[in-house]
Enzyme design. Structure first.
Site, PDB file in Angstrom:
ATOM      1  N   LYS A  82       0.828  -1.202   0.000  1.00  0.00           N
ATOM      2  CA  LYS A  82       0.000   0.000   0.000  1.00  0.00           C
ATOM      3  C   LYS A  82       0.865   1.255   0.000  1.00  0.00           C
ATOM      4  O   LYS A  82       1.963   1.283   0.570  1.00  0.00           O
ATOM      5  CB  LYS A  82      -0.920   0.019   1.224  1.00  0.00           C
ATOM      6  CG  LYS A  82      -1.860  -1.167   1.317  1.00  0.00           C
ATOM      7  CD  LYS A  82      -2.809  -1.224   0.132  1.00  0.00           C
ATOM      8  CE  LYS A  82      -3.746  -2.400   0.234  1.00  0.00           C
ATOM      9  NZ  LYS A  82      -4.656  -2.514  -0.932  1.00  0.00           N
ATOM     10  N   HIS A 220      -9.508  -9.304  -9.739  1.00  0.00           N
ATOM     11  CA  HIS A 220      -9.205  -8.877  -8.373  1.00  0.00           C
ATOM     12  C   HIS A 220      -9.930  -9.767  -7.357  1.00  0.00           C
ATOM     13  O   HIS A 220     -10.923 -10.406  -7.674  1.00  0.00           O
ATOM     14  CB  HIS A 220      -9.648  -7.423  -8.201  1.00  0.00           C
ATOM     15  CG  HIS A 220      -9.441  -6.881  -6.837  1.00  0.00           C
ATOM     16  ND1 HIS A 220     -10.415  -6.912  -5.864  1.00  0.00           N
ATOM     17  CD2 HIS A 220      -8.359  -6.289  -6.258  1.00  0.00           C
ATOM     18  CE1 HIS A 220      -9.951  -6.374  -4.759  1.00  0.00           C
ATOM     19  NE2 HIS A 220      -8.713  -5.985  -4.959  1.00  0.00           N
TER      20      HIS A 220
END
Length: 289
Positions: A82, A220
């Site tokens: 992230k 995803h």
């Protein structure tokens, strides 16, 4: 008309139906998909990468590097982290720390989870470009196609987005207006959240009609459905969540990860039963209801 959360509910039902269809046929879903929709062709090995690198109090660089070494020990090669939860200078140090573990930038993907405005997305792109990252994911709001298009004009590396789009028309509009480049960028619609496999098949057809290869698609979600789709429809790979969202994250217990790739078992259906802890939790919730 309209899309959004209703797509999640439809996706769950659609997934259950396809699981039943494959079990009735006595075949794993990936093989059924290959036979029905891909001329019998399937990938024997599938690229997988772990979604991780979250921000936690006290984790710092040492904890981040330890996490990434853990993924390597499990067999992963490409790792994802992230960004956007700290300032740019701090995030660059975090990226450099992960590259140190992963060996080179092309083994590291970064994910902003749609946090950035255009100026911030461009600043991150400029700072990260020298690292040659695997991809720069979801820099801005998923529906801000203009931001994505402007960023694509200046960022030479690969972009990835689409996990928060919910239909074939959403995906088509991303390719029409988002500046996505078919030679390097990745499209990440999540089949479990986007009306299910049936809608994803329509999306694959639309993508190819627009001149894109299905190899630029990476479903995803880090789940067994996406993994079966990746194998049977020969997309670019699949995400995994080995360290988060337990007991749901990660793949079937008997799937080994070797140099960043996996092979799927021949168990009929999607393979939910191959994750005993997850399956037990699902049954417990159903019984409570």
């Amino acid at each position: 008309g309209g899309h959004g959360d209703r797509a999640h509910a439809a996706g769950g039902l659609d997934m259950a139906v396809w699981d039943a269809v494959a079990k009735i046929a006595g075949k794993p879903l990936w093989k059924l998909l290959a036979e029905r929709f891909n001329g019998g062709k399937a990938d024997e090995t599938i690229l997988v990468y772990p979604g991780g690198g979250y921000y936690y109090p006290g984790k710092e660089l040492a904890g981040l590097k330890a996490e990434m070494r853990g993924y390597q020990d499990q067999g992963y090669k490409v790792v994802k982290m992230k960004i956007g939860g700290a300032d740019l200078a701090t995030d660059i140090k975090r990226i450099e720390a992960v590259i140190e573990v992963a060996g080179k930038g092309e083994n590291v993907a970064v994910d902003a989870n749609g946090r950035f405005d255009l100026a911030t997305a461009l600043a991150y792109g400029k700072a990260m470009q020298p690292y040659g990252l695997f991809w720069y994911e979801e820099p801005g709001d998923p529906l801000d196609f203009q931001l994505n298009a402007v960023l694509a004009e200046s960022y030479a590396g690969a972009l990835a987005t689409g996990e928060n789009l919910f239909s074939t028309i959403d995906g088509k509009n991303l390719l029409r207006y988002g500046g996505m480049r078919p030679d390097r960028d990745w499209v990440q619609l999540d089949p479990a959240l986007s009306y299910g496999l049936t809608e994803y098949l329509r999306f694959v057809e639309a993508v190819e009609a627009m001149g894109w290869s299905r190899r630029r698609l990476i479903p995803h979600g880090g789940h067994q459905l996406a993994l079966n789709i990746a194998a049977g429809l020969q997309t670019g790979g699949s995400e995994s969540y080995p360290g988060v969202f337990q007991p749901y994250g990660g793949f079937a217990d008997n799937i080994s990860i070797i140099d960043g790739y996996v092979r799927l078992p021949d168990t009929p259906g999607i393979g939910m039963e191959l994750r005993p802890k997850m399956f037990a939790e699902m049954r417990k919730r159903l019984e409570l209801d």
